[in-house]
Write a protein that holds these residues in place. Structure first.
Motif, mmCIF file in Angstrom:
data_model
loop_
_atom_site.group_PDB
_atom_site.id
_atom_site.type_symbol
_atom_site.label_atom_id
_atom_site.label_comp_id
_atom_site.label_asym_id
_atom_site.label_seq_id
_atom_site.Cartn_x
_atom_site.Cartn_y
_atom_site.Cartn_z
ATOM 1 N N PRO A 173 -72.798 44.212 -0.769
ATOM 2 C CA PRO A 173 -74.022 43.473 -1.098
ATOM 3 C C PRO A 173 -75.182 43.750 -0.148
ATOM 4 N N TYR A 174 -74.884 44.319 1.028
ATOM 5 C CA TYR A 174 -75.932 44.546 2.017
ATOM 6 C C TYR A 174 -76.234 46.027 2.253
ATOM 7 N N GLY A 175 -75.560 46.891 1.518
ATOM 8 C CA GLY A 175 -75.802 48.316 1.673
ATOM 9 C C GLY A 175 -74.501 49.099 1.724
ATOM 10 N N PRO A 176 -74.562 50.436 1.535
ATOM 11 C CA PRO A 176 -73.340 51.240 1.521
ATOM 12 C C PRO A 176 -72.739 51.424 2.910
ATOM 13 N N VAL A 177 -71.431 51.619 2.911
ATOM 14 C CA VAL A 177 -70.692 51.942 4.135
ATOM 15 C C VAL A 177 -69.926 53.233 3.872
ATOM 16 N N GLN A 178 -70.056 54.190 4.784
ATOM 17 C CA GLN A 178 -69.363 55.474 4.629
ATOM 18 C C GLN A 178 -68.833 55.915 5.991
ATOM 19 N N VAL A 179 -67.566 56.299 6.007
ATOM 20 C CA VAL A 179 -66.881 56.617 7.263
ATOM 21 C C VAL A 179 -66.509 58.087 7.307
ATOM 22 N N ARG A 180 -66.695 58.697 8.470
ATOM 23 C CA ARG A 180 -66.268 60.069 8.708
ATOM 24 C C ARG A 180 -65.277 60.069 9.858
ATOM 25 N N THR A 182 -62.462 62.474 12.340
ATOM 26 C CA THR A 182 -61.971 63.763 12.813
ATOM 27 C C THR A 182 -60.476 63.616 13.038
ATOM 28 N N VAL A 183 -59.710 64.530 12.447
ATOM 29 C CA VAL A 183 -58.251 64.462 12.499
ATOM 30 C C VAL A 183 -57.722 65.711 13.186
ATOM 31 N N ALA A 184 -56.825 65.538 14.143
ATOM 32 C CA ALA A 184 -56.182 66.657 14.845
ATOM 33 C C ALA A 184 -54.709 66.342 15.025
ATOM 34 N N ASP A 185 -53.869 67.297 14.651
ATOM 35 C CA ASP A 185 -52.419 67.116 14.765
ATOM 36 C C ASP A 185 -51.946 65.854 14.047
ATOM 37 N N GLY A 186 -52.583 65.562 12.913
ATOM 38 C CA GLY A 186 -52.157 64.422 12.109
ATOM 39 C C GLY A 186 -52.626 63.072 12.615
ATOM 40 N N ARG A 187 -53.499 63.030 13.613
ATOM 41 C CA ARG A 187 -53.977 61.764 14.159
ATOM 42 C C ARG A 187 -55.504 61.707 14.107
ATOM 43 N N ILE A 188 -56.029 60.477 13.966
ATOM 44 C CA ILE A 188 -57.476 60.279 14.008
ATOM 45 C C ILE A 188 -57.922 60.341 15.461
ATOM 46 N N THR A 189 -58.795 61.280 15.771
ATOM 47 C CA THR A 189 -59.304 61.401 17.141
ATOM 48 C C THR A 189 -60.706 60.832 17.278
ATOM 49 N N LYS A 190 -61.385 60.652 16.144
ATOM 50 C CA LYS A 190 -62.746 60.101 16.177
ATOM 51 C C LYS A 190 -63.062 59.483 14.827
ATOM 52 N N ALA A 191 -63.759 58.343 14.846
ATOM 53 C CA ALA A 191 -64.208 57.699 13.616
ATOM 54 C C ALA A 191 -65.651 57.250 13.815
ATOM 55 N N GLU A 192 -66.456 57.400 12.776
ATOM 56 C CA GLU A 192 -67.858 56.989 12.861
ATOM 57 C C GLU A 192 -68.353 56.610 11.481
ATOM 58 N N ALA A 193 -69.285 55.667 11.450
ATOM 59 C CA ALA A 193 -69.902 55.249 10.190
ATOM 60 C C ALA A 193 -71.191 56.031 10.005
ATOM 61 N N VAL A 194 -71.210 56.933 9.028
ATOM 62 C CA VAL A 194 -72.417 57.714 8.778
ATOM 63 C C VAL A 194 -73.410 56.924 7.931
ATOM 64 N N GLN A 195 -72.911 55.858 7.282
ATOM 65 C CA GLN A 195 -73.784 54.914 6.594
ATOM 66 C C GLN A 195 -73.285 53.506 6.868
ATOM 67 N N ALA A 196 -74.206 52.562 7.038
ATOM 68 C CA ALA A 196 -73.865 51.162 7.258
ATOM 69 C C ALA A 196 -75.082 50.314 6.897
ATOM 70 N N PRO A 197 -74.880 49.019 6.574
ATOM 71 C CA PRO A 197 -76.006 48.159 6.189
ATOM 72 C C PRO A 197 -77.108 48.128 7.243
ATOM 73 N N LYS A 198 -78.347 48.121 6.759
ATOM 74 C CA LYS A 198 -79.507 48.125 7.659
ATOM 75 C C LYS A 198 -80.529 47.098 7.215
ATOM 76 N N GLY A 199 -81.387 46.737 8.156
ATOM 77 C CA GLY A 199 -82.496 45.858 7.844
ATOM 78 C C GLY A 199 -82.209 44.410 8.166
ATOM 79 N N GLY A 200 -83.107 43.761 8.890
ATOM 80 C CA GLY A 200 -82.974 42.349 9.199
ATOM 81 C C GLY A 200 -81.711 42.027 9.965
ATOM 82 N N LEU A 201 -80.998 40.993 9.517
ATOM 83 C CA LEU A 201 -79.777 40.552 10.182
ATOM 84 C C LEU A 201 -78.662 41.593 10.093
ATOM 85 N N SER A 202 -78.731 42.458 9.067
ATOM 86 C CA SER A 202 -77.702 43.492 8.901
ATOM 87 C C SER A 202 -77.656 44.437 10.094
#
Length: 251
Positions: A173-180, A182-202
């Protein structure tokens, strides 16, 4: 007296004869004179500065897709060095009339934010919404191409095992969320939100929730992570996008 005069004349004749037999130029001087042009010719054959070198290892450029907007296409090119964005530029942007002013205002800011954020999570420039949105989309496509490039390349075993996958954009309801991730040797080594709600309280909720969600994703290695209090919608969208990224990675 005749003998003295004859002797003197003979002596003078001998000196003249010797002088006439001396070479016109000294052999050593002639040799030196011939060496100078050869040295000059050798200098012309060596271009100043030496041969042009290749681009440093781990660097290059990648161009995103051209994204159409109501005022013209936007297309972003990235320069990457050692795995980081070192330069961003819009090779296409809206032109003509008022668009020229908006492009000159918006594009430099967007370029700077892309390098700072190292992602497509850049703020829209006020008064240039369409250009900003097109920029973000083209930037994201360039980032996706950059991440896909190493997967087919041969190199060290560690580099070959590392993959970066972007999950689906999940609407909230407040905007899209998209996660990227990085996986190495079958494990998550890094996670980041390339999109997340913006504006005001968001903005406040995103700044509070996303770093925690990124950390939990790496720690858990799955999408089974706790929601952040006060950011339920963002947390739910994050988990869903994270799961889609894991599905693509085969995890």
């Amino acid at each position: 007296m005749r003998r003295v005069v004859l002797a003197t004349a003979a002596t003078v004749s001998g000196v003249v004869l010797l002088l006439s037999l001396k070479p016109a130029s000294d052999p050593a001087a002639a040799s030196a004179a011939g060496a100078a042009p050869q040295a000059t010719a050798a200098g012309q054959e060596s271009p100043p500065g030496g041969p042009r070198g290749a681009a440093p290892a781990g660097s290059g450029t990648v161009t995103g897709d051209a994204v159409r907007t109501p005022y013209g296409a936007v297309q972003v090119r990235l320069t990457v060095g050692n795995g980081r964005i070192t330069k961003a530029e819009a090779v296409q942007a809206p032109k003509g009339g008022l668009s020229d002013q908006k492009t000159q205002l918006a594009v430099p800011k967007l370029n700077q934010e892309a390098v700072t954020a190292q992602s497509a999570d850049v703020d829209a420039v006020s008064g240039a919404t369409y250009t900003s949105e097109g920029y973000r989309k083209s930037l994201q496509s360039a980032l996706d191409k950059r991440e896909q490039a190493p997967s087919g390349a041969s190199g060290s075993s560690g580099a070959a095992r590392a993959r970066t996958v972007t999950g689906k954009a999940v609407r909230t309801p407040y905007g899209p969320v998209q996660v990227r991730i990085t996986v190495a040797d079958g494990r998550i080594t890094k996670a980041e939100a390339v999109q997340a709600p913006k504006g005001g309280l968001s903005d406040q909720k995103t700044q509070l929730a996303v770093p925690k969600l990124n950390q939990e994703a790496v720690a858990a290695g799955t999408a089974d992570i706790d929601a952040v209090s006060g950011a339920t919608y963002t947390s739910t969208g994050y988990r869903q996008s994270l799961q889609s990224a894991l599905d693509q990675a085969g995890g």
